[in-house]
Each structure stands twice: as C-alpha cells, then as structure tokens.
Design an enzyme around this catalytic site. Structure first.
Site, PDB file in Angstrom:
ATOM      1  N   LYS A  13      19.736 100.498  83.317  1.00 13.52           N
ATOM      2  CA  LYS A  13      20.352  99.185  83.496  1.00 13.52           C
ATOM      3  C   LYS A  13      19.420  98.192  84.163  1.00 13.52           C
ATOM      4  CE  LYS A  13      25.263  99.939  83.083  1.00 13.52           C
ATOM      5  NZ  LYS A  13      26.575  99.953  83.734  1.00 13.52           N
ATOM      6  N   LYS A  60      30.230  99.760  72.457  1.00 18.38           N
ATOM      7  CA  LYS A  60      31.154  98.632  72.367  1.00 18.38           C
ATOM      8  C   LYS A  60      30.506  97.330  72.825  1.00 18.38           C
ATOM      9  CE  LYS A  60      33.711  99.168  76.795  1.00 18.38           C
ATOM     10  NZ  LYS A  60      32.561  99.325  77.650  1.00 18.38           N
ATOM     11  N   LYS A 116      23.933 105.969  69.978  1.00 14.93           N
ATOM     12  CA  LYS A 116      25.376 106.079  70.144  1.00 14.93           C
ATOM     13  C   LYS A 116      26.036 104.739  69.780  1.00 14.93           C
ATOM     14  CE  LYS A 116      28.348 106.311  74.137  1.00 14.93           C
ATOM     15  NZ  LYS A 116      28.538 106.564  75.544  1.00 14.93           N
TER      16      LYS A 116
END
Ligand code: TRP
Length: 335
Positions: free
Chosen positions: A115, A202, A199
């Site tokens: 992140k 969303k 993956k």
C-alpha cells in the site's frame, strides 16, 4: 442468537464496487454459514479512510454495501450487520492495542508494504496501524472464526498475537481467533477478467476487470465476451491457463457444481459458448440480488432500521469487552 454457537466475524471495506469475487469468495459463504454460527458482518468504513475517499461517495457506498450484504442473503434475524463507525469501541480498543503492537511487526506487513508503494502521497499513520484496527474488530466480539482470503492471513496472525500478548500481560480476556481461509472449494478465488494472473479486485481502476454485483445483464455479457482466455481450443481446467480456469471456476461456483462437472459440461464446446454460459449463470445469480437491493435502497427505512439494530447489539457486546480491557489495564471506571 444462541450463545452456544461459535462467533464468526468478517468485514469488507467500502471501497470500489462489490464484485462477483467478493460474493463467491466471501459473502456467499457467510450466508451459507450464518445458521450455524453467530455471525457478525461489518462494513468497515474506518478501514476505508486510510486511503483518501470522496466524502459523498463514501457515505453512499457504506449504505450500498450494507444493502448488498443483505440482498446477497445475510439475514438480520440470524446475524448482526452494522457499519463499523457506528460502534465507537472499535477505535477505542484499537488505540489500546496500539500500545501493545510493535513498530517492527507492523512494518513487516506485506499489505502495508504494497500500500505504501501505491499511495506514496499519503503514507499516513492509519495505513500503518490498519492491522491493529482489524484486530480490534475481531477481538471486541470474542470471535472464534474469521473467514478471510489468503491475503489477510498475516493480519489475522497479528490479531492472534495481540490477543495472546494481552492475555499474558494481564489475564485471559480475549478469545484467540482462528483464521478460516477460504479455499478454492469453499470460497472461490476469482481472477481479473482482463489480467487473469491477478486476483479480481473490487477497486480495480478498469471496470472490465471485474463483474460488479450491480452490473446490468448487458454489461455482464459484454465484460465476459471481452474476458482474456488463450490461444488453445479445448476447455480444460489447467491452473496455468488462468483465463479459462477462471471462467470454469466461476461456472462451477455459480452453479454449485464441481470443476470436473463444469469441464464435462463444456466438452467439445468453444470459448464463445463458455463465455456466454458463464455470463448467463452470473446474470441468473445477480438479478434476484439486484432486485432485493433496489427494494432496500428505494425506501431506506428498513435498511436504516436493520443497521440501527445491528449497531445497538454490537455496541452492547463490544462495550462488555472494552470495559474489561480498561479495567484490567488500570483505567479508572465507574463514572
Ligand atoms: N482488512 C480486511 C480486508 O481488507 C477487511 C477487514 C477489516 C476485516 N476488519 C476485518 C476482515 C475483520 C475480517 C475481520 O479484506
């Protein structure tokens, strides 16, 4: 809510758009397990603000995510569903746990390292302390089981570690939670449609990479038609042929059949048919969910009542744990 049932707790951040990956990898299993467990399902908005959000969008998205949990089948009579920030104890226990967590162990978190690479301009303390807030979510409710994806294993390990550290430093207070890693069979790992080595996320900036739970049938069909496959022709499940494997996984999860049955079903058929049929079963699954979602969102009284009740029950339970914690560490109570 039977006291003898084990407590299962999980949450999703209200960022991006809930997608078929979240449904098959998590929510569908929550629904499946909710009768056997005392389920707690949270829209973790305090986690989402570790990345800058647009206030108006975040506000809408929290309600929308809660409505989508319900539309997918979370039953408020069986499970507790609420928005994290409605229960102040999450932030309060997180602060307390911050005084137990070590800088070193948090710096080693893989997701944190990823992140800070992605959000160079906003490497805030919240991003660093995020796993402690997650531990707080879990430990407040004395959770037994935490269904999470593989990527959250490290965070769950930290929750266990912090629970043990507190219990050893003071006296047994927290239940040490077990991870319940969603495997291929129980919770399918769904991959990105355009880059099936990754993956399905969303929060992907390219909406063609995911099927949102709220995508309309035309969009779903279009997205599947464009899905990346390979230059072979035979439809076979092969881990290394990510695109085709992903479509087969989707088909088998959506129809609750085995991968080999899915393979069998598509024998001698071409990729175009595979995509069309995966789109069809996706649409069949999502249309009733969307219908229920529209009802919940068009007249919000029911949704608001459910979230209010959920928060009330959660506040009551969380307060019990927090009071114990405060007492044990020597904070003066009773005022
Ligand atoms: N960190 C989790 C994720 O990004 C979300 C989360 C927050 C969570 N609190 C939780 C998951 C508690 C399980 C239990 O996926």
């Amino acid at each position: 809510m039977n006291d003898k049932k084990k407590t299962m707790l999980s949450g999703i951040q209200p960022s991006g758009h809930l997608c078929i990956g979240n449904y098959l990898g998590a929510i569908k299993n929550w629904v499946r397990l909710q009768n056997d467990y005392d389920g707690i399902f949270i829209v973790v908005d305090l986690h989402a603000i570790t990345v800058r959000q647009k206030p108006a969008e975040l506000r809408k998205r929290c309600l929308s995510f809660a409505a989508q949990y319900l539309a997918c089948g979370i039953d408020p009579n069986e499970s507790i569903i609420f928005i994290q920030s409605h229960v102040p104890a999450h932030a309060e226990l997180a602060w307390t746990l911050n005084t137990l967590a070590h800088m070193g162990e948090l710096s080693r978190m893989t997701q944190y390292k990823d992140k800070i690479k992605k959000h160079q301009a906003n490497i805030n303390v919240g991003l660093f302390a995020y796993p402690v807030l997650m531990a707080s979510d879990i430990l407040l409710y004395q959770s037994d089981l935490v269904p999470v994806g593989e990527d959250q294993k490290q965070h769950l390990e930290l929750s266990r570690e912090l629970a043990e550290r507190f219990n050893n430093a003071y006296s047994p207070t927290f239940k040490v939670p077990e991870a319940f890693i969603m495997k291929q069979s129980a919770g399918a790992r769904i991959r990105s449609l355009q880059d099936p080595t990754k993956k399905m996320s969303k929060s992907d900036e390219n909406p063609n990479n995911y099927i949102a739970l709220l995508d309309d049938p035309d969009t779903i069909l279009k997205k599947f038609k464009r899905a990346v496959t390979d230059s072979e022709t035979e439809i076979k499940y092969d881990e290394n042929r990510h695109g085709v494997a992903n479509l087969l996984t989707l088909y088998s999860s959506l129809t609750d059949s085995s991968l080999s049955d899915a393979e069998q079903h598509f024998q001698g058929i071409g990729y175009a048919q595979l995509k069309k049929q995966v789109a069809d079963v996706t649409i069949e699954t999502l249309v009733p969910i969307q219908k229920r979602y529209d009802e919940l969102m068009s007249e919000k009284t029911e949704l608001e009542k459910i979230l209010k009740n959920g928060a009330e029950e959660a506040r009551y339970r969380a307060r019990k744990t927090l009071s114990k914690v405060y007492r044990k560490i020597g904070l003066v109570g009773g005022f």
